[in-house]
Design a protein around this motif. Sequence first.
Motif, mmCIF file in Angstrom:
data_model
loop_
_atom_site.group_PDB
_atom_site.id
_atom_site.type_symbol
_atom_site.label_atom_id
_atom_site.label_comp_id
_atom_site.label_asym_id
_atom_site.label_seq_id
_atom_site.Cartn_x
_atom_site.Cartn_y
_atom_site.Cartn_z
ATOM 1 N N ALA A 213 0.771 0.286 -2.582
ATOM 2 C CA ALA A 213 -0.351 -0.398 -3.219
ATOM 3 C C ALA A 213 -0.051 -1.884 -3.306
ATOM 4 O O ALA A 213 0.946 -2.285 -3.885
ATOM 5 C CB ALA A 213 -0.569 0.188 -4.613
ATOM 6 N N ARG A 214 -0.907 -2.695 -2.653
ATOM 7 C CA ARG A 214 -0.709 -4.152 -2.666
ATOM 8 C C ARG A 214 -1.997 -4.835 -3.089
ATOM 9 O O ARG A 214 -3.087 -4.396 -2.704
ATOM 10 C CB ARG A 214 -0.329 -4.641 -1.264
ATOM 11 C CG ARG A 214 0.941 -4.060 -0.743
ATOM 12 C CD ARG A 214 2.072 -5.057 -0.780
ATOM 13 N NE ARG A 214 3.221 -4.523 -0.067
ATOM 14 C CZ ARG A 214 4.203 -3.846 -0.658
ATOM 15 N NH1 ARG A 214 4.177 -3.634 -1.953
ATOM 16 N NH2 ARG A 214 5.214 -3.388 0.050
ATOM 17 N N ASP A 215 -1.844 -5.922 -3.832
ATOM 18 C CA ASP A 215 -3.030 -6.694 -4.196
ATOM 19 C C ASP A 215 -3.649 -7.298 -2.951
ATOM 20 O O ASP A 215 -2.957 -7.568 -1.967
ATOM 21 C CB ASP A 215 -2.643 -7.807 -5.180
ATOM 22 C CG ASP A 215 -2.550 -7.275 -6.604
ATOM 23 O OD1 ASP A 215 -3.431 -6.465 -6.959
ATOM 24 O OD2 ASP A 215 -1.612 -7.617 -7.322
ATOM 25 N N ASN B 265 -5.103 -3.922 -0.642
ATOM 26 C CA ASN B 265 -5.570 -2.605 -1.075
ATOM 27 C C ASN B 265 -5.470 -1.598 0.066
ATOM 28 O O ASN B 265 -4.464 -1.542 0.749
ATOM 29 C CB ASN B 265 -7.000 -2.710 -1.648
ATOM 30 C CG ASN B 265 -7.081 -3.775 -2.719
ATOM 31 O OD1 ASN B 265 -7.400 -4.916 -2.411
ATOM 32 N ND2 ASN B 265 -6.751 -3.436 -3.932
ATOM 33 N N PRO C 219 -2.506 -2.477 -8.337
ATOM 34 C CA PRO C 219 -3.565 -2.877 -7.412
ATOM 35 C C PRO C 219 -4.549 -1.736 -7.239
ATOM 36 O O PRO C 219 -4.158 -0.563 -7.249
ATOM 37 C CB PRO C 219 -2.803 -3.145 -6.110
ATOM 38 C CG PRO C 219 -1.397 -3.326 -6.516
ATOM 39 C CD PRO C 219 -1.189 -2.495 -7.719
ATOM 40 N N GLU C 220 -5.796 -2.100 -7.072
ATOM 41 C CA GLU C 220 -6.833 -1.085 -6.989
ATOM 42 C C GLU C 220 -6.777 -0.351 -5.655
ATOM 43 O O GLU C 220 -6.885 -0.965 -4.598
ATOM 44 C CB GLU C 220 -8.199 -1.760 -7.153
ATOM 45 C CG GLU C 220 -9.329 -0.774 -7.318
ATOM 46 C CD GLU C 220 -10.678 -1.467 -7.302
ATOM 47 O OE1 GLU C 220 -11.669 -0.790 -7.030
ATOM 48 O OE2 GLU C 220 -10.715 -2.695 -7.553
ATOM 49 N N MET C 221 -6.571 0.930 -5.699
ATOM 50 C CA MET C 221 -6.597 1.743 -4.482
ATOM 51 C C MET C 221 -7.731 2.758 -4.627
ATOM 52 O O MET C 221 -8.282 2.923 -5.713
ATOM 53 C CB MET C 221 -5.262 2.462 -4.273
ATOM 54 C CG MET C 221 -4.064 1.552 -4.147
ATOM 55 S SD MET C 221 -4.195 0.354 -2.802
ATOM 56 C CE MET C 221 -3.352 1.209 -1.494
ATOM 57 N N ALA C 222 -8.047 3.429 -3.533
ATOM 58 C CA ALA C 222 -9.186 4.353 -3.557
ATOM 59 C C ALA C 222 -8.797 5.703 -4.141
ATOM 60 O O ALA C 222 -9.041 6.749 -3.553
ATOM 61 C CB ALA C 222 -9.757 4.504 -2.150
#
Lengths: 229, 75
Positions: free
Chosen positions: A30-32, A35, B23-26
């Motif tokens: 997970a990376r800013d 995504n 971080p936003e993931m699905a």
Amino acid sequence: MNIKKNWWKAITCVLLFYTVIEGFLGAVPARDILNETIRNLYFHVPMWFGMMTLLFISVIYGIKHLHNGAMRSDLIAREAAHTGVIMGVLGLITGSLWARYTWGTWWTQDTKLNGAAITMLIYFAYFILRGSVEDEQKRARLSAVYSIFAFVMMIVFVMILPRMEDSLHPGNGGNPAFSKYDLDSKMRLVFYPAVLGWVLLGVWIMSVRIRIASISEALLNHSDTHPTS
Amino acid sequence: MKRIFTPAFLLLTAQSFAQDIKPEMADSFRSSGKIYVVVCVAAIVLTGLLVYLITIDRKVSKLERDLKSLDKTSN
């Protein structure tokens, strides 16, 4: 289909299905900003690997033509360059879309991006050059010499210049390279098969194009030697 | 497949909740199971294109055979 001759086509299919399935379902860091678009690594980057492989094949057969004068080498060089350019254009389009959603713009004045675009223009000129010479032998010789120049320029514009300057694109200048993500062993498990799969697909399409071109050449020669049939 | 993957991804999301800012993931998209629809669509597209390429490949093989027999008859 002949298994002994076409086994690699089956491998291509397996690798691409693996890429599409694991590419979406597999775990990614997970990376800013990036995504989920980090998964583009399995689709955008292999296009460039495919382009480079095919353009390498093209320049090798160009040199081979200069060496032996065989028209068959020229034919292979032409079809390899054609398929290579198609993959390069796909790389440009996918890269531009990816940039829109991560960098916020379709295009930036970036050494890597402009270098890739210039490379494409250089190879468009290769086909314009081919189309403008009537004489077969002359066309083959000229385009072989030009393709050596084009290939070297491609290396300079895509591999060398971007590394000498700062760039937004991963793997260049002071920018953290994608190796940071590549080091993620889970992504590697998909990335390497993906690269091999897409490169093989390019080679497959190239081989079909070469065969079609050979058939039409043979038919032309046939009608020359047997005008009535 | 859904039965195995949904708990697996729930586990994954639970793990990432442990971090303060993530971080936003699905994740919700995945836990609702609809990502499989995308995978299916992509797989169908790939199947279609590969079948098309194999068909073209075979047609070219047939043309090569035809050309060979043409050469034999005319010589």
